[in-house]
Write a protein that holds these residues in place. Structure first.
Motif, mmCIF file in Angstrom:
data_model
loop_
_atom_site.group_PDB
_atom_site.id
_atom_site.type_symbol
_atom_site.label_atom_id
_atom_site.label_comp_id
_atom_site.label_asym_id
_atom_site.label_seq_id
_atom_site.Cartn_x
_atom_site.Cartn_y
_atom_site.Cartn_z
ATOM 1 N N GLN A 302 0.828 -1.204 0.000
ATOM 2 C CA GLN A 302 0.000 0.000 0.000
ATOM 3 C C GLN A 302 0.864 1.256 0.000
ATOM 4 O OE1 GLN A 302 -2.353 1.458 3.598
ATOM 5 N NE2 GLN A 302 -3.981 0.554 2.332
ATOM 6 N N PHE A 303 1.872 1.284 0.865
ATOM 7 C CA PHE A 303 2.748 2.449 0.978
ATOM 8 C C PHE A 303 3.475 2.725 -0.335
ATOM 9 C CE2 PHE A 303 6.976 4.210 1.860
ATOM 10 C CZ PHE A 303 6.649 5.354 2.570
ATOM 11 N N LEU A 304 4.080 1.684 -0.906
ATOM 12 C CA LEU A 304 4.875 1.867 -2.118
ATOM 13 C C LEU A 304 4.010 2.306 -3.293
ATOM 14 C CD1 LEU A 304 7.948 1.425 -2.457
ATOM 15 C CD2 LEU A 304 7.406 -0.675 -3.678
ATOM 16 N N SER A 305 2.780 1.826 -3.330
ATOM 17 C CA SER A 305 1.899 2.154 -4.458
ATOM 18 C C SER A 305 1.506 3.626 -4.500
ATOM 19 C CB SER A 305 0.633 1.296 -4.392
ATOM 20 O OG SER A 305 -0.218 1.717 -3.337
ATOM 21 N N GLU A 306 1.703 4.339 -3.392
ATOM 22 C CA GLU A 306 1.281 5.741 -3.303
ATOM 23 C C GLU A 306 2.424 6.737 -3.485
ATOM 24 O OE1 GLU A 306 -2.214 4.821 0.037
ATOM 25 O OE2 GLU A 306 -0.340 5.820 0.624
ATOM 26 N N ARG A 307 3.650 6.252 -3.568
ATOM 27 C CA ARG A 307 4.793 7.154 -3.494
ATOM 28 C C ARG A 307 5.131 7.813 -4.827
ATOM 29 N NH1 ARG A 307 4.432 8.497 1.204
ATOM 30 N NH2 ARG A 307 6.421 9.612 0.903
ATOM 31 N N ASP A 308 5.447 9.108 -4.749
ATOM 32 C CA ASP A 308 5.916 9.853 -5.920
ATOM 33 C C ASP A 308 7.402 9.612 -6.185
ATOM 34 O OD1 ASP A 308 3.471 11.114 -6.430
ATOM 35 O OD2 ASP A 308 3.877 12.634 -4.908
ATOM 36 N N GLU A 309 8.125 9.128 -5.159
ATOM 37 C CA GLU A 309 9.584 9.049 -5.264
ATOM 38 C C GLU A 309 10.078 7.801 -5.998
ATOM 39 O OE1 GLU A 309 8.620 10.513 -0.977
ATOM 40 O OE2 GLU A 309 7.801 9.117 -2.475
ATOM 41 N N ILE A 310 9.168 7.014 -6.491
ATOM 42 C CA ILE A 310 9.577 5.760 -7.128
ATOM 43 C C ILE A 310 8.756 5.507 -8.384
ATOM 44 C CG2 ILE A 310 7.954 4.270 -5.869
ATOM 45 C CD1 ILE A 310 10.300 2.238 -5.612
ATOM 46 N N VAL A 311 9.323 4.735 -9.276
ATOM 47 C CA VAL A 311 8.588 4.193 -10.420
ATOM 48 C C VAL A 311 8.557 2.678 -10.241
ATOM 49 C CG1 VAL A 311 8.669 3.761 -12.911
ATOM 50 C CG2 VAL A 311 9.182 6.044 -12.019
ATOM 51 N N TRP A 312 7.372 2.105 -10.372
ATOM 52 C CA TRP A 312 7.243 0.658 -10.192
ATOM 53 C C TRP A 312 6.521 0.075 -11.404
ATOM 54 C CZ3 TRP A 312 3.920 -1.970 -5.760
ATOM 55 C CH2 TRP A 312 3.996 -3.360 -5.911
ATOM 56 N N ILE A 313 7.236 -0.739 -12.149
ATOM 57 C CA ILE A 313 6.696 -1.417 -13.326
ATOM 58 C C ILE A 313 6.627 -2.912 -13.017
ATOM 59 C CG2 ILE A 313 6.943 -1.835 -15.797
ATOM 60 C CD1 ILE A 313 6.573 1.118 -15.076
ATOM 61 N N ASP A 314 5.469 -3.513 -13.271
ATOM 62 C CA ASP A 314 5.276 -4.941 -13.018
ATOM 63 C C ASP A 314 5.025 -5.645 -14.352
ATOM 64 O OD1 ASP A 314 4.690 -7.200 -11.006
ATOM 65 O OD2 ASP A 314 2.903 -7.219 -12.256
ATOM 66 N N VAL A 315 5.945 -6.550 -14.709
ATOM 67 C CA VAL A 315 5.853 -7.250 -15.993
ATOM 68 C C VAL A 315 5.664 -8.740 -15.740
ATOM 69 C CG1 VAL A 315 6.982 -7.741 -18.188
ATOM 70 C CG2 VAL A 315 7.345 -5.539 -17.070
ATOM 71 N N THR A 316 4.617 -9.282 -16.306
ATOM 72 C CA THR A 316 4.365 -10.726 -16.261
ATOM 73 C C THR A 316 3.951 -11.147 -17.668
ATOM 74 O OG1 THR A 316 2.104 -10.257 -15.521
ATOM 75 C CG2 THR A 316 3.717 -10.842 -13.817
ATOM 76 N N ALA A 317 3.560 -12.391 -17.820
ATOM 77 C CA ALA A 317 3.080 -12.867 -19.118
ATOM 78 C C ALA A 317 2.178 -14.066 -18.897
ATOM 79 C CB ALA A 317 4.246 -13.249 -20.024
ATOM 80 N N PRO A 318 1.027 -14.119 -19.580
ATOM 81 C CA PRO A 318 0.153 -15.288 -19.449
ATOM 82 C C PRO A 318 0.850 -16.601 -19.781
ATOM 83 C CG PRO A 318 -1.021 -13.498 -20.519
ATOM 84 C CD PRO A 318 0.411 -13.063 -20.406
ATOM 85 N N GLY A 319 1.887 -16.554 -20.617
ATOM 86 C CA GLY A 319 2.621 -17.765 -20.942
ATOM 87 C C GLY A 319 3.464 -18.300 -19.799
ATOM 88 N N ASP A 320 3.689 -17.473 -18.781
ATOM 89 C CA ASP A 320 4.449 -17.889 -17.603
ATOM 90 C C ASP A 320 3.475 -18.462 -16.581
ATOM 91 O OD1 ASP A 320 6.036 -18.210 -15.370
ATOM 92 O OD2 ASP A 320 6.271 -16.051 -14.987
ATOM 93 N N GLY A 321 3.382 -19.780 -16.530
ATOM 94 C CA GLY A 321 2.445 -20.422 -15.628
ATOM 95 C C GLY A 321 2.850 -20.392 -14.181
ATOM 96 N N CYS A 322 4.022 -19.863 -13.867
ATOM 97 C CA CYS A 322 4.489 -19.804 -12.474
ATOM 98 C C CYS A 322 4.313 -18.431 -11.855
ATOM 99 C CB CYS A 322 5.956 -20.218 -12.400
ATOM 100 S SG CYS A 322 6.256 -21.933 -12.881
ATOM 101 N N SER A 323 3.730 -17.489 -12.567
ATOM 102 C CA SER A 323 3.509 -16.144 -12.018
ATOM 103 C C SER A 323 2.027 -15.805 -12.062
ATOM 104 C CB SER A 323 4.301 -15.101 -12.818
ATOM 105 O OG SER A 323 3.677 -14.874 -14.082
ATOM 106 N N PHE A 324 1.653 -14.803 -11.276
ATOM 107 C CA PHE A 324 0.276 -14.313 -11.310
ATOM 108 C C PHE A 324 0.180 -13.273 -12.420
ATOM 109 C CE2 PHE A 324 0.303 -16.153 -7.072
ATOM 110 C CZ PHE A 324 -0.929 -16.780 -7.051
ATOM 111 N N ALA A 325 0.032 -13.773 -13.633
ATOM 112 C CA ALA A 325 0.098 -12.924 -14.818
ATOM 113 C C ALA A 325 -0.988 -11.851 -14.801
ATOM 114 C CB ALA A 325 -0.027 -13.771 -16.075
#
Length: 421
Positions: A302-325
Protein backbone atom coordinates in the motif's frame (compact mmCIF):
# COMPACT_ATOMS: atom_id res chain seq x y z
CA UNK A 1 7.23 10.58 -10.55
CA UNK A 2 10.73 11.29 -9.22
CA UNK A 3 12.32 14.43 -10.54
CA UNK A 4 15.37 13.25 -12.49
CA UNK A 5 16.99 13.38 -15.89
CA UNK A 6 15.58 10.82 -18.31
CA UNK A 7 19.09 10.33 -19.71
CA UNK A 8 21.20 7.68 -17.98
CA UNK A 9 24.96 7.38 -18.20
CA UNK A 10 25.57 5.39 -15.01
CA UNK A 11 23.12 2.96 -13.48
CA UNK A 12 23.19 0.68 -10.47
CA UNK A 13 21.13 -2.49 -10.84
CA UNK A 14 20.25 -4.69 -7.88
CA UNK A 15 18.87 -8.09 -8.78
CA UNK A 16 16.88 -9.97 -6.13
CA UNK A 17 16.36 -13.61 -7.14
CA UNK A 18 13.48 -15.77 -6.09
CA UNK A 19 13.64 -18.92 -3.97
CA UNK A 20 16.80 -20.22 -5.62
CA UNK A 21 19.38 -22.44 -3.90
CA UNK A 22 21.96 -22.03 -6.66
CA UNK A 23 24.89 -19.59 -6.49
CA UNK A 24 24.48 -16.18 -8.15
CA UNK A 25 27.07 -16.90 -10.84
CA UNK A 26 24.32 -18.34 -13.02
CA UNK A 27 22.69 -14.90 -13.34
CA UNK A 28 25.87 -13.28 -14.66
CA UNK A 29 26.34 -16.04 -17.23
CA UNK A 30 22.67 -15.83 -18.21
CA UNK A 31 22.98 -12.06 -18.68
CA UNK A 32 26.17 -12.45 -20.72
CA UNK A 33 24.74 -15.16 -22.99
CA UNK A 34 21.24 -13.77 -23.51
CA UNK A 35 22.42 -10.17 -23.70
CA UNK A 36 24.75 -11.02 -26.58
CA UNK A 37 21.85 -12.67 -28.42
CA UNK A 38 19.52 -9.73 -27.85
CA UNK A 39 22.15 -7.21 -28.92
CA UNK A 40 22.66 -9.10 -32.18
CA UNK A 41 18.92 -9.36 -32.81
CA UNK A 42 18.20 -5.71 -32.01
CA UNK A 43 21.36 -4.16 -33.43
CA UNK A 44 22.93 -2.48 -30.43
CA UNK A 45 26.15 -2.96 -28.47
CA UNK A 46 26.44 -4.73 -25.12
CA UNK A 47 29.58 -5.85 -23.35
CA UNK A 48 29.67 -7.71 -20.03
CA UNK A 49 32.64 -7.93 -17.69
CA UNK A 50 33.41 -9.00 -14.12
CA UNK A 51 32.60 -7.57 -10.72
CA UNK A 52 32.92 -3.75 -10.41
CA UNK A 53 36.38 -2.81 -9.05
CA UNK A 54 34.89 -1.02 -6.03
CA UNK A 55 32.55 -3.90 -5.13
CA UNK A 56 32.63 -5.15 -1.56
CA UNK A 57 34.41 -8.42 -0.94
CA UNK A 58 31.26 -10.39 -0.11
CA UNK A 59 29.17 -9.01 -3.02
CA UNK A 60 28.60 -10.66 -6.38
CA UNK A 61 27.85 -8.85 -9.61
CA UNK A 62 29.12 -7.74 -12.99
CA UNK A 63 29.45 -4.69 -15.21
CA UNK A 64 27.61 -4.03 -18.43
CA UNK A 65 28.48 -1.43 -21.04
CA UNK A 66 25.72 -0.65 -23.50
CA UNK A 67 25.81 1.37 -26.70
CA UNK A 68 22.14 1.94 -27.41
CA UNK A 69 20.61 4.80 -29.42
CA UNK A 70 24.14 6.23 -29.88
CA UNK A 71 24.51 6.59 -26.12
CA UNK A 72 27.12 4.84 -24.00
CA UNK A 73 25.78 3.60 -20.67
CA UNK A 74 27.62 1.88 -17.85
CA UNK A 75 25.70 -0.34 -15.45
CA UNK A 76 26.98 -1.94 -12.25
CA UNK A 77 25.04 -5.07 -11.31
CA UNK A 78 24.83 -6.61 -7.87
CA UNK A 79 22.96 -9.78 -6.95
CA UNK A 80 21.47 -9.55 -3.48
CA UNK A 81 22.20 -13.09 -2.38
CA UNK A 82 19.97 -15.14 -0.09
CA UNK A 83 20.61 -18.56 -1.64
CA UNK A 84 22.29 -19.68 1.59
CA UNK A 85 19.03 -19.08 3.45
CA UNK A 86 17.16 -21.01 0.77
CA UNK A 87 19.57 -23.92 1.14
CA UNK A 88 19.17 -23.93 4.92
CA UNK A 89 15.37 -24.07 4.67
CA UNK A 90 15.16 -26.83 2.09
CA UNK A 91 14.24 -30.09 3.77
CA UNK A 92 16.82 -32.78 3.01
CA UNK A 93 14.72 -35.65 4.33
CA UNK A 94 11.75 -37.39 2.77
CA UNK A 95 9.67 -37.40 6.00
CA UNK A 96 10.46 -33.70 6.46
CA UNK A 97 9.14 -32.88 3.00
CA UNK A 98 5.91 -34.81 3.60
CA UNK A 99 5.49 -32.96 6.89
CA UNK A 100 5.88 -29.70 4.96
CA UNK A 101 3.20 -30.91 2.55
CA UNK A 102 0.70 -31.48 5.39
CA UNK A 103 1.49 -28.25 7.20
CA UNK A 104 1.52 -25.99 4.14
CA UNK A 105 -1.68 -27.48 2.73
CA UNK A 106 -3.41 -26.93 6.05
CA UNK A 107 -2.31 -23.28 6.23
CA UNK A 108 -3.59 -22.43 2.76
CA UNK A 109 -6.82 -24.45 3.06
CA UNK A 110 -7.81 -23.62 6.65
CA UNK A 111 -7.17 -19.89 6.18
CA UNK A 112 -9.32 -19.74 3.05
CA UNK A 113 -6.34 -18.45 1.06
CA UNK A 114 -6.37 -21.33 -1.39
CA UNK A 115 -9.97 -20.61 -2.35
CA UNK A 116 -9.18 -16.92 -2.98
CA UNK A 117 -6.07 -17.74 -5.02
CA UNK A 118 -8.25 -19.96 -7.21
CA UNK A 119 -10.02 -16.80 -8.46
CA UNK A 120 -6.77 -15.59 -10.04
CA UNK A 121 -5.05 -17.13 -13.10
CA UNK A 122 -4.69 -20.84 -12.49
CA UNK A 123 -1.00 -21.19 -13.38
CA UNK A 124 0.52 -20.41 -9.95
CA UNK A 125 -2.20 -22.38 -8.17
CA UNK A 126 -1.45 -25.34 -10.42
CA UNK A 127 2.25 -24.85 -9.66
CA UNK A 128 1.42 -24.89 -5.94
CA UNK A 129 -0.74 -28.00 -6.23
CA UNK A 130 1.73 -29.73 -8.53
CA UNK A 131 4.27 -30.78 -5.85
CA UNK A 132 1.44 -31.88 -3.54
CA UNK A 133 -0.08 -34.06 -6.24
CA UNK A 134 3.26 -35.46 -7.37
CA UNK A 135 4.44 -36.26 -3.85
CA UNK A 136 1.16 -37.98 -3.02
CA UNK A 137 1.37 -39.92 -6.28
CA UNK A 138 4.94 -40.97 -5.51
CA UNK A 139 3.94 -42.16 -2.04
CA UNK A 140 0.96 -44.05 -3.50
CA UNK A 141 3.18 -45.77 -6.08
CA UNK A 142 5.70 -46.69 -3.40
CA UNK A 143 3.01 -48.11 -1.10
CA UNK A 144 1.33 -50.08 -3.89
CA UNK A 145 4.59 -51.51 -5.21
CA UNK A 146 5.71 -52.41 -1.70
CA UNK A 147 2.35 -54.08 -0.99
CA UNK A 148 2.54 -56.16 -4.15
CA UNK A 149 6.10 -57.26 -3.38
CA UNK A 150 5.29 -58.11 0.23
CA UNK A 151 2.14 -59.96 -0.78
CA UNK A 152 4.00 -62.00 -3.43
CA UNK A 153 6.76 -62.97 -0.99
CA UNK A 154 4.42 -63.88 1.85
CA UNK A 155 2.07 -65.81 -0.46
CA UNK A 156 4.99 -67.70 -1.95
CA UNK A 157 6.27 -68.57 1.50
CA UNK A 158 2.82 -69.84 2.52
CA UNK A 159 2.56 -72.04 -0.56
CA UNK A 160 5.98 -73.58 0.08
CA UNK A 161 5.80 -73.91 3.87
CA UNK A 162 2.17 -74.86 4.44
CA UNK A 163 2.77 -78.55 3.83
CA UNK A 164 5.92 -78.59 5.96
CA UNK A 165 4.97 -76.66 9.11
CA UNK A 166 1.17 -76.49 8.88
CA UNK A 167 -1.13 -73.53 9.29
CA UNK A 168 0.11 -72.38 12.67
CA UNK A 169 1.83 -69.50 14.43
CA UNK A 170 5.19 -70.13 12.78
CA UNK A 171 3.63 -69.83 9.33
CA UNK A 172 1.79 -66.65 10.26
CA UNK A 173 4.92 -65.08 11.77
CA UNK A 174 6.94 -66.04 8.72
CA UNK A 175 4.38 -64.54 6.35
CA UNK A 176 4.22 -61.33 8.40
CA UNK A 177 8.01 -61.01 8.39
CA UNK A 178 8.22 -61.57 4.64
CA UNK A 179 5.45 -59.00 4.06
CA UNK A 180 6.44 -56.11 6.36
CA UNK A 181 10.22 -56.34 6.00
CA UNK A 182 10.27 -55.97 2.19
CA UNK A 183 7.30 -53.57 2.42
CA UNK A 184 9.14 -50.92 4.47
CA UNK A 185 12.42 -51.46 2.64
CA UNK A 186 10.72 -51.05 -0.74
CA UNK A 187 8.90 -47.87 0.30
CA UNK A 188 12.20 -46.31 1.37
CA UNK A 189 14.05 -47.38 -1.78
CA UNK A 190 11.30 -46.18 -4.15
CA UNK A 191 10.86 -42.81 -2.43
CA UNK A 192 14.62 -42.26 -2.46
CA UNK A 193 14.68 -43.04 -6.17
CA UNK A 194 11.91 -40.51 -6.81
CA UNK A 195 13.79 -37.90 -4.79
CA UNK A 196 16.93 -38.53 -6.85
CA UNK A 197 14.91 -37.65 -9.99
CA UNK A 198 13.79 -34.28 -8.60
CA UNK A 199 16.27 -32.36 -10.73
CA UNK A 200 13.83 -33.09 -13.55
CA UNK A 201 10.54 -33.25 -11.62
CA UNK A 202 10.94 -30.28 -9.19
CA UNK A 203 8.37 -31.65 -6.72
CA UNK A 204 10.63 -31.43 -3.66
CA UNK A 205 12.01 -28.07 -4.73
CA UNK A 206 8.58 -26.49 -5.23
CA UNK A 207 7.28 -28.00 -2.01
CA UNK A 208 10.16 -26.38 -0.12
CA UNK A 209 9.46 -23.08 -1.89
CA UNK A 210 5.77 -22.91 -0.95
CA UNK A 211 6.45 -24.22 2.55
CA UNK A 212 8.95 -21.41 3.13
CA UNK A 213 6.46 -18.77 1.93
CA UNK A 214 3.79 -20.13 4.26
CA UNK A 215 6.06 -20.98 7.19
CA UNK A 216 5.03 -17.87 9.17
CA UNK A 217 1.60 -17.45 7.53
CA UNK A 218 2.82 -14.49 5.50
CA UNK A 219 5.06 -12.84 8.08
CA UNK A 220 8.75 -12.55 7.21
CA UNK A 221 10.85 -15.34 8.72
CA UNK A 222 13.39 -13.89 11.22
CA UNK A 223 16.47 -15.21 9.39
CA UNK A 224 15.24 -13.57 6.18
CA UNK A 225 14.40 -10.27 7.89
CA UNK A 226 18.02 -9.84 8.97
CA UNK A 227 19.13 -10.29 5.37
CA UNK A 228 16.52 -7.81 4.11
CA UNK A 229 17.85 -5.24 6.56
CA UNK A 230 21.32 -5.72 5.07
CA UNK A 231 19.92 -5.40 1.54
CA UNK A 232 18.17 -2.19 2.53
CA UNK A 233 21.43 -0.67 3.78
CA UNK A 234 23.21 -1.65 0.56
CA UNK A 235 20.58 -0.07 -1.69
CA UNK A 236 20.33 3.05 0.50
CA UNK A 237 24.09 3.48 0.18
CA UNK A 238 23.87 3.30 -3.62
CA UNK A 239 21.27 6.07 -3.59
CA UNK A 240 23.91 8.37 -2.11
CA UNK A 241 26.38 7.65 -4.92
CA UNK A 242 26.76 9.19 -8.34
CA UNK A 243 24.25 7.09 -10.27
CA UNK A 244 21.65 8.48 -12.63
CA UNK A 245 19.30 5.63 -11.76
CA UNK A 246 19.15 2.94 -9.09
CA UNK A 247 17.09 0.07 -10.48
CA UNK A 248 15.91 -2.80 -8.29
CA UNK A 249 14.80 -5.94 -10.15
CA UNK A 250 12.75 -8.40 -8.12
CA UNK A 251 12.12 -11.70 -9.87
CA UNK A 252 9.52 -14.30 -8.77
CA UNK A 253 9.38 -14.37 -4.96
CA UNK A 254 12.16 -11.79 -5.00
CA UNK A 255 9.49 -9.27 -6.05
CA UNK A 256 7.78 -9.13 -2.66
CA UNK A 257 11.17 -8.89 -0.97
CA UNK A 258 11.96 -5.87 -3.15
CA UNK A 259 8.65 -4.25 -2.21
CA UNK A 260 9.36 -4.53 1.51
CA UNK A 261 12.97 -3.34 1.16
CA UNK A 262 12.08 -0.26 -0.89
CA UNK A 263 9.12 0.63 1.30
CA UNK A 264 11.44 0.74 4.32
CA UNK A 265 14.01 2.80 2.42
CA UNK A 266 11.43 5.41 1.39
CA UNK A 267 10.06 5.60 4.94
CA UNK A 268 13.55 6.49 6.19
CA UNK A 269 14.64 8.89 3.42
CA UNK A 270 14.48 12.57 4.27
CA UNK A 271 15.16 13.81 0.72
CA UNK A 272 13.89 12.57 -2.66
CA UNK A 273 16.32 9.98 -4.01
CA UNK A 274 18.10 9.70 -7.31
CA UNK A 275 15.79 8.10 -9.85
CA UNK A 276 14.69 5.01 -7.94
CA UNK A 277 12.93 2.32 -9.93
CA UNK A 278 11.45 -1.08 -9.22
CA UNK A 279 10.96 -3.69 -11.93
CA UNK A 280 9.04 -6.72 -10.68
CA UNK A 281 9.16 -9.72 -13.02
CA UNK A 282 7.07 -12.88 -12.88
CA UNK A 283 5.81 -11.95 -9.41
CA UNK A 284 4.02 -14.36 -7.09
CA UNK A 285 3.12 -11.76 -4.46
CA UNK A 286 -0.45 -13.03 -3.78
CA UNK A 287 0.95 -16.38 -2.58
CA UNK A 288 2.26 -14.43 0.43
CA UNK A 289 0.13 -11.27 0.67
CA UNK A 290 -3.11 -13.31 0.78
CA UNK A 291 -1.99 -15.16 3.93
CA UNK A 292 -3.49 -14.06 7.27
CA UNK A 293 -0.31 -12.74 8.94
CA UNK A 294 1.12 -10.86 5.94
CA UNK A 295 0.22 -7.54 7.61
CA UNK A 296 3.60 -5.93 6.97
CA UNK A 297 3.77 -6.97 3.32
CA UNK A 298 0.29 -5.56 2.70
CA UNK A 299 1.32 -2.33 4.45
CA UNK A 300 4.44 -2.15 2.26
CA UNK A 301 2.43 -2.76 -0.91
CA UNK A 302 0.00 0.00 0.00
CA UNK A 303 2.75 2.45 0.98
CA UNK A 304 4.88 1.87 -2.12
CA UNK A 305 1.90 2.15 -4.46
CA UNK A 306 1.28 5.74 -3.30
CA UNK A 307 4.79 7.15 -3.49
CA UNK A 308 5.92 9.85 -5.92
CA UNK A 309 9.58 9.05 -5.26
CA UNK A 310 9.58 5.76 -7.13
CA UNK A 311 8.59 4.19 -10.42
CA UNK A 312 7.24 0.66 -10.19
CA UNK A 313 6.70 -1.42 -13.33
CA UNK A 314 5.28 -4.94 -13.02
CA UNK A 315 5.85 -7.25 -15.99
CA UNK A 316 4.37 -10.73 -16.26
CA UNK A 317 3.08 -12.87 -19.12
CA UNK A 318 0.15 -15.29 -19.45
CA UNK A 319 2.62 -17.76 -20.94
CA UNK A 320 4.45 -17.89 -17.60
CA UNK A 321 2.44 -20.42 -15.63
CA UNK A 322 4.49 -19.80 -12.47
CA UNK A 323 3.51 -16.14 -12.02
CA UNK A 324 0.28 -14.31 -11.31
CA UNK A 325 0.10 -12.92 -14.82
CA UNK A 326 -1.42 -9.44 -15.13
CA UNK A 327 -2.57 -9.45 -11.49
CA UNK A 328 -2.06 -6.06 -9.87
CA UNK A 329 -0.48 -7.15 -6.56
CA UNK A 330 -1.71 -4.08 -4.69
CA UNK A 331 -5.32 -4.17 -5.86
CA UNK A 332 -5.79 -7.94 -5.65
CA UNK A 333 -4.35 -7.87 -2.11
CA UNK A 334 -7.15 -5.45 -1.20
CA UNK A 335 -4.93 -2.54 -0.10
CA UNK A 336 -5.34 -0.10 -3.01
CA UNK A 337 -6.33 3.45 -1.99
CA UNK A 338 -7.43 6.53 -3.92
CA UNK A 339 -3.78 7.65 -3.92
CA UNK A 340 -2.54 4.51 -5.64
CA UNK A 341 -0.15 5.19 -8.55
CA UNK A 342 1.77 1.94 -8.90
CA UNK A 343 2.51 -0.53 -10.26
CA UNK A 344 2.07 -0.14 -13.99
CA UNK A 345 1.05 -3.67 -14.96
CA UNK A 346 1.59 -4.99 -18.47
CA UNK A 347 2.41 -8.19 -20.33
CA UNK A 348 5.71 -9.20 -21.91
CA UNK A 349 3.55 -11.01 -24.52
CA UNK A 350 5.70 -14.11 -24.82
CA UNK A 351 3.65 -15.64 -27.64
CA UNK A 352 4.32 -12.61 -29.85
CA UNK A 353 7.73 -11.41 -28.75
CA UNK A 354 9.49 -14.80 -28.66
CA UNK A 355 8.85 -15.63 -32.29
CA UNK A 356 6.91 -18.65 -33.49
CA UNK A 357 9.77 -21.17 -33.46
CA UNK A 358 11.05 -20.10 -30.04
CA UNK A 359 7.55 -20.05 -28.57
CA UNK A 360 6.65 -23.49 -29.86
CA UNK A 361 9.91 -24.89 -28.50
CA UNK A 362 9.47 -23.46 -24.99
CA UNK A 363 5.72 -23.07 -24.46
CA UNK A 364 5.47 -26.30 -22.42
CA UNK A 365 8.69 -25.71 -20.47
CA UNK A 366 7.03 -23.80 -17.66
CA UNK A 367 10.02 -23.36 -15.38
CA UNK A 368 12.19 -22.14 -18.26
CA UNK A 369 9.52 -19.62 -19.25
CA UNK A 370 9.53 -18.27 -15.70
CA UNK A 371 13.05 -16.97 -16.48
CA UNK A 372 12.25 -15.68 -19.97
CA UNK A 373 12.02 -12.11 -18.64
CA UNK A 374 15.81 -12.26 -18.20
CA UNK A 375 16.40 -13.64 -21.69
CA UNK A 376 16.49 -12.58 -25.33
CA UNK A 377 13.39 -12.24 -27.53
CA UNK A 378 13.37 -12.91 -31.26
CA UNK A 379 10.76 -10.20 -31.88
CA UNK A 380 11.04 -7.81 -28.91
CA UNK A 381 8.09 -5.46 -28.46
CA UNK A 382 8.24 -2.86 -25.70
CA UNK A 383 9.95 -5.09 -23.14
CA UNK A 384 13.70 -5.64 -23.44
CA UNK A 385 15.51 -6.50 -20.19
CA UNK A 386 18.86 -5.45 -21.59
CA UNK A 387 17.73 -2.05 -22.81
CA UNK A 388 16.05 -1.49 -19.43
CA UNK A 389 19.21 -2.34 -17.50
CA UNK A 390 21.91 -1.05 -19.88
CA UNK A 391 20.04 1.53 -21.98
CA UNK A 392 19.99 5.33 -21.76
CA UNK A 393 16.42 5.81 -20.43
CA UNK A 394 15.20 5.59 -16.86
CA UNK A 395 12.44 3.07 -16.25
CA UNK A 396 9.96 5.91 -15.73
CA UNK A 397 10.86 7.64 -18.99
CA UNK A 398 10.82 4.39 -20.97
CA UNK A 399 7.25 3.63 -19.93
CA UNK A 400 5.91 7.12 -19.31
CA UNK A 401 3.25 6.72 -22.02
CA UNK A 402 2.79 2.97 -21.77
CA UNK A 403 -0.81 2.13 -20.77
CA UNK A 404 -1.48 -0.84 -18.50
CA UNK A 405 -2.69 -4.05 -20.10
CA UNK A 406 -6.46 -3.97 -20.55
CA UNK A 407 -6.80 -7.54 -19.32
CA UNK A 408 -5.08 -6.89 -16.00
CA UNK A 409 -6.86 -7.96 -12.80
CA UNK A 410 -7.11 -5.00 -10.43
CA UNK A 411 -10.02 -5.86 -8.12
CA UNK A 412 -9.78 -6.92 -4.44
CA UNK A 413 -9.56 -10.70 -4.05
CA UNK A 414 -7.77 -11.42 -0.78
CA UNK A 415 -9.78 -12.37 2.29
CA UNK A 416 -7.17 -10.69 4.50
CA UNK A 417 -6.59 -6.99 3.89
CA UNK A 418 -5.38 -5.68 7.25
CA UNK A 419 -2.07 -3.81 7.34
CA UNK A 420 -1.65 -4.13 11.11
CA UNK A 421 -1.63 -7.19 13.38
Amino acid sequence: MPASSPQVRRRKVFYIPGYDPFPPRRYRELYRKEGAQQAEISGYGLRVSGNPPDAQEDSYGWQASGLIDDTRVHADFEVLVWSDIVQSTMSTTIPGTYWQLLRTSWIYIASGTLRRLAVLPKGPLAAALYPIGVLILQLSVALLAAHLLGWALSAGFRALALGLIGDGAVLRWGMALLYWGPFFASVVVILRWFKAQDRRIYAYYLMNDFAFSASHKGATPPQLQDRLDAFRATIASALQQDYDEVLVVGHSSGAHLAVSILADILRDLKEPPTALSLLSLGQVIPMVSFLPDAHQLRADLQFLSERDEIVWIDVTAPGDGCSFALCDPVSTSGVATRDKQWPLVFSAQFSRSMGEAQWQKLRRKYFRLHFQYLCAFQNPLDYDYFQITAGPLTLGTRYATRPPSKSRIDVPVSKYTSTRP
